[in-house]
Design an enzyme around this catalytic site. Structure first.
Site, short mmCIF file in Angstrom:
data_model
loop_
_atom_site.label_atom_id
_atom_site.label_comp_id
_atom_site.label_asym_id
_atom_site.label_seq_id
_atom_site.Cartn_x
_atom_site.Cartn_y
_atom_site.Cartn_z
N ASP A 163 0.84 -1.19 0.00
CA ASP A 163 0.00 0.00 0.00
C ASP A 163 0.88 1.25 0.00
OD1 ASP A 163 -2.31 1.82 0.74
OD2 ASP A 163 -3.30 -0.11 0.87
N HIS A 232 -3.82 5.92 3.44
CA HIS A 232 -4.51 4.70 3.00
C HIS A 232 -3.87 3.44 3.59
CE1 HIS A 232 -5.91 1.71 -0.03
NE2 HIS A 232 -6.95 2.51 -0.15
N SER A 542 -11.37 -1.00 -0.38
CA SER A 542 -10.04 -0.94 0.23
C SER A 542 -10.10 -1.22 1.72
CB SER A 542 -9.44 0.46 0.06
OG SER A 542 -8.90 0.61 -1.21
#
Ligand SMILES: *[C@@H]1O[C@H](CO)[C@@H](O)[C@H](O)[C@H]1NC(C)=O
Ligand SMILES: *[C@@H]1O[C@H](CO)[C@@H](O)[C@H](O)[C@H]1NC(C)=O
Ligand SMILES: *[C@@H]1O[C@H](CO)[C@@H](O)[C@H](O)[C@H]1NC(C)=O
Ligand SMILES: *[C@@H]1O[C@H](CO)[C@@H](O)[C@H](O)[C@H]1NC(C)=O
Ligand SMILES: *[C@@H]1O[C@H](CO)[C@@H](O)[C@H](O)[C@H]1NC(C)=O
Length: 757
Positions: A163, A232, A542
């Site tokens: 990520d 994220h 996600s």
């Protein structure tokens, strides 16, 4: 960035470090060279390409790298050319490389006998307190149930997260109370800007980053290290494996104990995404290759990458379970990404939590929307009085631009999933020092993209009915006004939940139409998890994927020798298709409907059920090879038998999908008993409409000697017309266990496999 040397095709030499190459290969190699010396003049711009060479054939990784350089030297004509264009070598889990090549060179490279495929590197973008209680994983029950009892939250399991990196100072990654790092771990802590060796710990056991091949503009806004400036990666890692943190919240919203699904599991960080989220096939494959080497048990990947499926296949063949986000392109069909049969593809569902927000209109009428609005110190809404309402003809930027929104609330009606309008209008209000935006839309699903632009202003979603009320008030009032109160948090069983989220991508998979995708749904709407030193609420598949990665870690701790296929089977066959009140789970869409397997695969994840599934549909990971080589790469290789393609419905998946049912087809499935030794299961068939499904034998008897049974499933079209997909299920059950797989069939009159597969 590396500088590329000019090509000198006339100076090509053959250079082989390996003497084992057969005479045939020599001839082919020479033929390639012959054509090469003519074609290599066709220059054109260089781009990043991925060459895939299959399994690692040389013993030492250095030899693998040398063989790549030999190959590239042969192609480009010089060693310097080879070193200058090489970007990544994949040498642990699989053999291949990423290099800067012209389109012609890429084509020539693909002709080399040892090269299986050459594809351009594509750009990828990455697309929880309450959620775990909702799934029945209450942290206070640690140690008192099967999932948490013997395995202490997955402490021996290592979850790799590919990520945007991680924020190691977050309380969610505290390593206090952890035992030593498992001795089998071979990863490393790659230091860099803002990141020292102490940033790895007993919790974050390793961290690497991949910046080669990434344009400078994306690196400039980031740290050249595993540190996460995007948010994220930290969010995903803490959702999968964050340690329990008391009283976490987003400005008071969603307050509770923040924790990951496997709160004691270890985290290995692979930063392949940069800046606002730039990553590509090359950086992701480099991460997968290292993750295989390092010894991760689970890989959590919250971005879209079907082109990487060979890397993922190798990871699965080395025993790693790979969990993918299915994408946020719903509710349109055929939008699911990452549809490879060897991975677990996750849809996003809503949990039983919402954030009602009161809007009072100038006429004292009270209406309720949804928002994450809080009254910050600097918010322009902090003076809590009424504000003027503005309604432009449209909130498209070309029409909106120029409207004075200062101190006002903008009212917009938008099409479902019209994320750009939402985003741009909110930004416009933010820039124009407005107070807020009310968006009327089909559903009140909060959008995962909107939240960043809503800081300090109130972004409220209302449904179309409420939107009409606001519009009619505005028609009547001479100077329409509204006042927005901060959001509240409401949780509870009286709400309709779970529900597949509007944005969650739907099947069938465009790349693997004969396989039901997504596989499973998990919470992915308004998920609270770590962001830098605080907590943030995000939505998307996600967020759903790391929920499943956490459950996989718990299952691996409980059943160390289960294959990835067995784990996936346990998750799919035990999933919920109804809620607490026995109502069918719904899928948001146009219109909202009862969810089917292309919305949520087996259903909504049921971690306790998956811990003890009764039977599993297992697959030897080597079995994927023939299917993969023959159908995906489309190149006759030694792994393909002469009969050619093996229809996907023969793979022993915990689902059945036949996209071209023209005449009766029979397939077999094999189930392995992992429950009580002496068990009897009876079949229960729910045929898809228009199809007759028969199962033989209808009863399976397991005992100490018979742990594995194979049965035949015959699907026959009853209708003669081409139709849409219809759905059913095949369930093995007894008074303790229900082992259910989804079935999808579509009757066609065309030759689907000749045209599509
Ligand atoms: C991480 O490393 C940086 C730079 O070496 C250091 O300033 C910071 O305190 C470290 N954080 C942790 C949690 O160790
Ligand atoms: C927030 O308010 C404080 C004090 O009122 C001020 O100093 C600061 O610049 C403000 N920040 C922003 C981002 O407006
Ligand atoms: C809005 O209009 C101004 C002035 O005409 C222009 O400079 C700006 O680029 C426009 N913004 C957008 C987002 O179109
Ligand atoms: C796991 O290993 C044990 C002991 O080797 C064996 O008895 C069991 O059958 C294995 N289970 C599976 C699912 O392979
Ligand atoms: C070749 O593939 C067919 C199915 O297409 C299968 O029935 C057959 O068993 C395979 N043969 C071998 C030798 O694997």
């Amino acid at each position: 960035m590396k500088r590329l040397l000019p090509l000198r095709p006339s100076a090509m030499v053959l250079h082989h470090s390996s003497s084992s190459r057969s005479g045939v290969a020599w001839v082919l190699q020479l033929l390639c060279l012959w054509t090469l010396s003519f074609r290599a003049h066709g220059g054109g711009p260089r781009k990043l390409y991925i060459a895939y060479l299959g399994h690692v054939k040389h013993g030492h990784p250095d030899d693998v790298v040398a063989s790549h350089h030999d190959l590239l030297t042969t192609l480009l004509g010089s060693k310097e050319g080879s070193s200058a264009s090489m970007v990544y070598n994949y040498k642990h889990g699989f053999s291949g490389f990423a290099a800067m090549l012209t389109a012609d060179q890429a084509k020539q490279l693909a002709e080399f006998p040892e090269v299986i495929s050459v594809q351009p590197s594509k750009r990828h973008t990455p697309t929880t307190t309450r959620s775990w209680d909702f799934l029945g994983l209450n942290h206070q029950m640690m140690g008192s149930d099967m999932l948490h009892g013997s395995n202490s939250g997955g402490e021996d399991v290592i979850i790799g997260v590919i990520d945007t990196g991680i924020w190691p100072e977050s309380r969610s990654f505290s390593d206090s109370g952890y035992g030593p790092v498992p001795s089998r771990w071979k990863g490393k802590c790659q230091v860099g800007h803002d990141w020292g060796s102490k940033n790895c710990s007993r919790k974050i056991v390793g961290a690497r980053f991949y910046s080669a091949g990434v344009p400078d503009q994306f690196l400039e806004t980031d740290s050249l290290s595993p540190r996460d400036h995007n948010g994220h990666g930290t969010h995903c890692a803490s959702t999968a494996a964050g340690s329990a943190v008391e009283a976490a919240s987003f400005h008071g919203l969603a307050k509770g104990v923040a924790r990951g699904g496997a709160p004691r599991a270890r985290i290995a960080v692979y930063k392949s995404f940069w800046g606002l989220g730039f990553g590509n096939t090359a950086t992701v494959l480099a991460a997968i290759d290292d993750a295989i080497h390092d010894g991760v048990d689970v890989l959590s990947m919250s971005f879209g990458v079907d082109e990487n499926s060979f890397g993922v296949l190798h990871a699965v063949q080395k025993g790693i379970t790979v969990v993918y986000a299915g994408g946020n392109e719903g509710p349109r069909p055929q939008t699911v990404r990452n549809g490879a049969p060897w991975a677990i593809t996750v849809a996003a569902s809503k949990i039983d939590r919402s954030f009602p927000t009161m809007i009072m209109l100038g006429n004292k009428q009270e209406i309720v929307g949804q928002s994450l609005y809080y009254r910050g110190k600097n918010s322009s809404m902090s003076s809590s009085g009424f504000k003027g309402l503005v309604v432009p003809v449209s909130c498209d930027m070309d029409i909106l631009n120029g409207t004075d929104v200062k101190g006002k609330i903008l009212f917009c009606t938008m099409q479902p999933s019209d994320q750009d309008v939402f985003q741009q209008a909110a930004q416009y209000v933010q820039d124009g020092r407005g107070s807020g935006v009310i968006f009327a839309q089909y559903t009140t699903d909060l959008s995962f993209t909107a939240l960043d632009v809503c800081q300090g202003i109130a972004c409220v979603l209302v449904d179309l009915d409420i939107g009409k009320k606001i519009a009619s008030y505005m028609d009547d009032a001479s100077s329409p006004m509204a006042k927005i109160e901060p959001a509240r948090t409401v949780t509870g069983k009286e709400m309709l939940a779970p529900k597949v989220a509007m944005f969650s991508s739907r099947g069938p998979s465009p790349d693997y139409p004969a396989i039901i995708k997504p596989d499973i749904a998990a919470p992915g709407v308004n998920i609270l998890a770590a962001k830098e030193n605080s907590y943030a609420i995000l939505s998307g598949t996600s967020m759903a994927a790391p929920h499943v990665a956490g459950v996989v870690a718990l299952l691996k701790a409980l059943h160390p020798n289960w294959s990835s296929a067995a784990i996936k089977s346990a998750i799919i066959t035990t999933a919920h298709i109804t809620d607490e009140h026995d109502m069918s789970i719904l899928a948001e869409g146009l219109p909202r409907k009862i969810a089917d397997p292309f919305d949520y695969g087996g259903g909504n994840i049921n971690p306790h059920g998956a811990a003890d599934p009764g039977l599993v549909y297992d697959i030897d990971p080597q079995d994927y090879d023939k299917y993969f080589r023959c159908t995906i790469v489309k190149r006759a290789s030694v792994h393909c038998n002469t009969t050619g393609m093996l229809p996907a419905y023969h793979l022993n998946l915990p689902s059945i999908s036949v996209p071209n049912l023209r005449s009766p087809v029979t397939m077999s499935r094999t189930v392995t008993n992992v429950g009580g030794v002496d068990s009897v299961y009876h079949v229960e068939i729910q045929s898809p409409v228009g199809v007759r499904m028969e199962v033989d034998p209808p009863v399976l008897v397991f005992d100490a000697k018979n742990k594995v049974h194979t049965f035949q499933v015959k699907l026959s079209p009853v209708w003669k017309l081409q139709g849409d997909y219809t759905f059913g299920s095949l369930t093995w059950g007894n008074d303790q266990k229900v082992v259910r797989i989804p079935v999808a069939a579509r009757i066609t009159i065309q030759d689907f496999y000749a045209d599509v597969a």
